[in-house]
Scaffold this active site. Structure first.
Site, PDB file in Angstrom:
ATOM      1  N   ASN A   9      -4.075  -2.117  -6.189  1.00  0.00           N
ATOM      2  CA  ASN A   9      -4.931  -1.361  -5.262  1.00  0.00           C
ATOM      3  C   ASN A   9      -4.075  -0.964  -4.055  1.00  0.00           C
ATOM      4  O   ASN A   9      -3.793  -1.792  -3.194  1.00  0.00           O
ATOM      5  CB  ASN A   9      -6.108  -2.253  -4.832  1.00  0.00           C
ATOM      6  CG  ASN A   9      -6.980  -1.583  -3.785  1.00  0.00           C
ATOM      7  OD1 ASN A   9      -6.858  -0.377  -3.535  1.00  0.00           O
ATOM      8  ND2 ASN A   9      -7.864  -2.353  -3.168  1.00  0.00           N
ATOM      9  N   LYS A  11      -4.856   0.923  -1.690  1.00  0.00           N
ATOM     10  CA  LYS A  11      -5.678   1.152  -0.488  1.00  0.00           C
ATOM     11  C   LYS A  11      -5.254   2.457   0.197  1.00  0.00           C
ATOM     12  O   LYS A  11      -4.836   3.378  -0.476  1.00  0.00           O
ATOM     13  CB  LYS A  11      -5.598  -0.050   0.458  1.00  0.00           C
ATOM     14  CG  LYS A  11      -5.817  -1.378  -0.255  1.00  0.00           C
ATOM     15  CD  LYS A  11      -6.034  -2.514   0.690  1.00  0.00           C
ATOM     16  CE  LYS A  11      -6.107  -3.810  -0.109  1.00  0.00           C
ATOM     17  NZ  LYS A  11      -6.596  -4.923   0.669  1.00  0.00           N
ATOM     18  N   HIS A 101     -15.458  -2.881  -3.570  1.00  0.00           N
ATOM     19  CA  HIS A 101     -14.400  -3.645  -2.905  1.00  0.00           C
ATOM     20  C   HIS A 101     -14.946  -4.164  -1.575  1.00  0.00           C
ATOM     21  O   HIS A 101     -15.720  -3.473  -0.905  1.00  0.00           O
ATOM     22  CB  HIS A 101     -13.168  -2.758  -2.681  1.00  0.00           C
ATOM     23  CG  HIS A 101     -11.981  -3.541  -2.219  1.00  0.00           C
ATOM     24  ND1 HIS A 101     -11.840  -3.947  -0.916  1.00  0.00           N
ATOM     25  CD2 HIS A 101     -10.899  -4.014  -2.888  1.00  0.00           C
ATOM     26  CE1 HIS A 101     -10.707  -4.644  -0.810  1.00  0.00           C
ATOM     27  NE2 HIS A 101     -10.112  -4.698  -1.990  1.00  0.00           N
ATOM     28  N   GLU A 103     -13.745  -4.301   1.275  1.00  0.00           N
ATOM     29  CA  GLU A 103     -13.506  -3.408   2.433  1.00  0.00           C
ATOM     30  C   GLU A 103     -14.529  -2.279   2.455  1.00  0.00           C
ATOM     31  O   GLU A 103     -14.939  -1.814   3.524  1.00  0.00           O
ATOM     32  CB  GLU A 103     -12.057  -2.880   2.393  1.00  0.00           C
ATOM     33  CG  GLU A 103     -11.068  -3.984   2.754  1.00  0.00           C
ATOM     34  CD  GLU A 103      -9.687  -3.846   2.139  1.00  0.00           C
ATOM     35  OE1 GLU A 103      -9.343  -2.756   1.638  1.00  0.00           O
ATOM     36  OE2 GLU A 103      -8.943  -4.846   2.152  1.00  0.00           O
ATOM     37  N   GLU A 173     -12.968 -11.456  -5.930  1.00  0.00           N
ATOM     38  CA  GLU A 173     -12.073 -11.382  -4.783  1.00  0.00           C
ATOM     39  C   GLU A 173     -12.707 -12.101  -3.591  1.00  0.00           C
ATOM     40  O   GLU A 173     -13.525 -11.507  -2.869  1.00  0.00           O
ATOM     41  CB  GLU A 173     -11.817  -9.928  -4.404  1.00  0.00           C
ATOM     42  CG  GLU A 173     -11.166  -9.109  -5.503  1.00  0.00           C
ATOM     43  CD  GLU A 173     -10.369  -7.964  -4.912  1.00  0.00           C
ATOM     44  OE1 GLU A 173      -9.151  -7.935  -5.122  1.00  0.00           O
ATOM     45  OE2 GLU A 173     -10.947  -7.109  -4.229  1.00  0.00           O
ATOM     46  N   GLY A 179      -5.670  -9.972   1.705  1.00  0.00           N
ATOM     47  CA  GLY A 179      -4.744  -9.529   2.739  1.00  0.00           C
ATOM     48  C   GLY A 179      -4.463 -10.588   3.799  1.00  0.00           C
ATOM     49  O   GLY A 179      -3.889 -10.280   4.841  1.00  0.00           O
ATOM     50  N   SER A 219      -4.487 -11.994  -2.174  1.00  0.00           N
ATOM     51  CA  SER A 219      -3.130 -12.481  -1.881  1.00  0.00           C
ATOM     52  C   SER A 219      -2.401 -13.005  -3.118  1.00  0.00           C
ATOM     53  O   SER A 219      -1.665 -13.993  -3.056  1.00  0.00           O
ATOM     54  CB  SER A 219      -3.166 -13.539  -0.784  1.00  0.00           C
ATOM     55  OG  SER A 219      -3.700 -12.974   0.411  1.00  0.00           O
TER      56      SER A 219
HETATM   57  C1  PEP Z   1      -7.399  -6.260  -2.664  1.00  0.00           C
HETATM   58  O1  PEP Z   1      -7.503  -5.570  -1.666  1.00  0.00           O
HETATM   59  O2  PEP Z   1      -8.062  -6.003  -3.677  1.00  0.00           O
HETATM   60  C2  PEP Z   1      -6.469  -7.387  -2.623  1.00  0.00           C
HETATM   61  C3  PEP Z   1      -6.561  -8.295  -3.539  1.00  0.00           C
HETATM   62  O3  PEP Z   1      -5.564  -7.390  -1.574  1.00  0.00           O
HETATM   63  P1  PEP Z   1      -4.381  -8.440  -1.342  1.00  0.00           P
HETATM   64  O4  PEP Z   1      -3.711  -8.676  -2.687  1.00  0.00           O
HETATM   65  O5  PEP Z   1      -3.469  -7.787  -0.369  1.00  0.00           O
HETATM   66  O6  PEP Z   1      -4.996  -9.688  -0.830  1.00  0.00           O
END
Ligand code: PEP
Length: 258
Positions: A9, A11, A101, A103, A173, A179, A219
């Site tokens: 992703n 973003k 997601h 976000e 998630e 993040g 992460s």
């Molecule tokens: C995401 O935004 O779906 C995600 C998993 O981000 P990160 O790997 O940076 O935590």
């Protein structure tokens, strides 16, 4: 056998030139180094998907990397300035779309009922939804994370008939891990993945539960991917930050090499 999937992703990162550079690096590494049959997905900003698709078509990576949108509109078309429809995404080369997601839920107030509409439109236009669920830190600390995930799944996806539900990809998630550099332990992640599979078995049946790929996101990086992906109910990852570096992203995909 469930499909193994690693989805990046991006973003709101990478302009057109940067996107083309990154996909060509990933494609070369995937072609040279990846010996497993995991599905590799790149979810790029809307503005770059068409060019990525064109680039892919002329390269040996044509079948190795699938493209995804990061969102689509809950309506088919019309006066929704700034929105992009599922049909548009399909027409420029996307095969998948990330929906729900955290976000999007947090900054754009996406609700489960709105997401259910997006899921329907995505499927209508032959986009496979990667449907995200996950709890905030506060919800985990309050011990209500299982309830939160149950509502997200039920309200967003359970209206689908069994044969269609089977085609959807789910991503767990935990919001507190996205993040932040904090990763769920393999045991924490496995516990929730097993719970999601159990919910699917209860809402549909065992066979459906066993056929749906459930990805972990939060992460995930080359150092922790192997221990996460070796868990019984974890079928791959949705990768944010680490997908912006071709080396890290490929090393995560290589976790599935035997
Ligand atoms: C995401 O935004 O779906 C995600 C998993 O981000 P990160 O790997 O940076 O935590």
């Amino acid at each position: 056998m469930r499909q193994k999937i690693v989805a990046g992703n991006w973003k709101m990162n990478n302009d057109l030139k940067e996107s083309l550079k990154l996909i060509s690096e990933v494609a070369n590494m995937v072609t040279d180094e990846v010996s497993n049959d995991a599905v590799v997905i790149v979810s790029a900003p809307f503005t770059n998907i068409y060019a990525l698709d064109q680039w892919k078509t002329g390269s040996s990576a044509v079948d190795k990397i699938k493209l995804a949108g990061q969102n689509c509109c809950w309506e088919e078309s019309g006066a929704y300035t700034g929105e992009v429809s599922a049909k548009m995404l399909k027409s420029i080369g996307a095969d998948y779309v990330i929906l729900g997601h955290s976000e999007r839920r947090q900054y754009f107030a996406e609700s489960n009922s709105q997401l259910a509409k997006k899921v329907d439109l995505a499927l209508k236009h032959e986009l496979i939804p990667i449907f995200c669920v996950g709890e905030t830190l506060q919800e985990r600390e309050q011990g209500i994370h299982f309830d939160v995930i149950k509502s997200q799944l039920k309200e967003g996806l359970y209206h689908l008939i069994k044969s269609v539900f089977k085609t959807v990809v789910i991503a767990y998630e935990p919001v507190w891990a996205i993040g932040t550099g904090l990763t769920a332990t393999p045991e924490q992640a496995q516990e929730v993945h097993a719970y999601i599979r159990q919910l699917i078995a209860e809402g549909y049946d065992e066979e459906t539960a066993e056929s749906v790929s459930i990805l972990y996101g939060g992460s995930c990086n080359p150092s922790n991917a192997a221990s996460l992906f070796s868990q019984k109910d974890i079928d791959g990852g949705l990768i944010g930050g680490a997908s912006l570096k071709s080396r890290d992203f490929t090393d995560i995909i290589k976790t599935f090499n035997s």
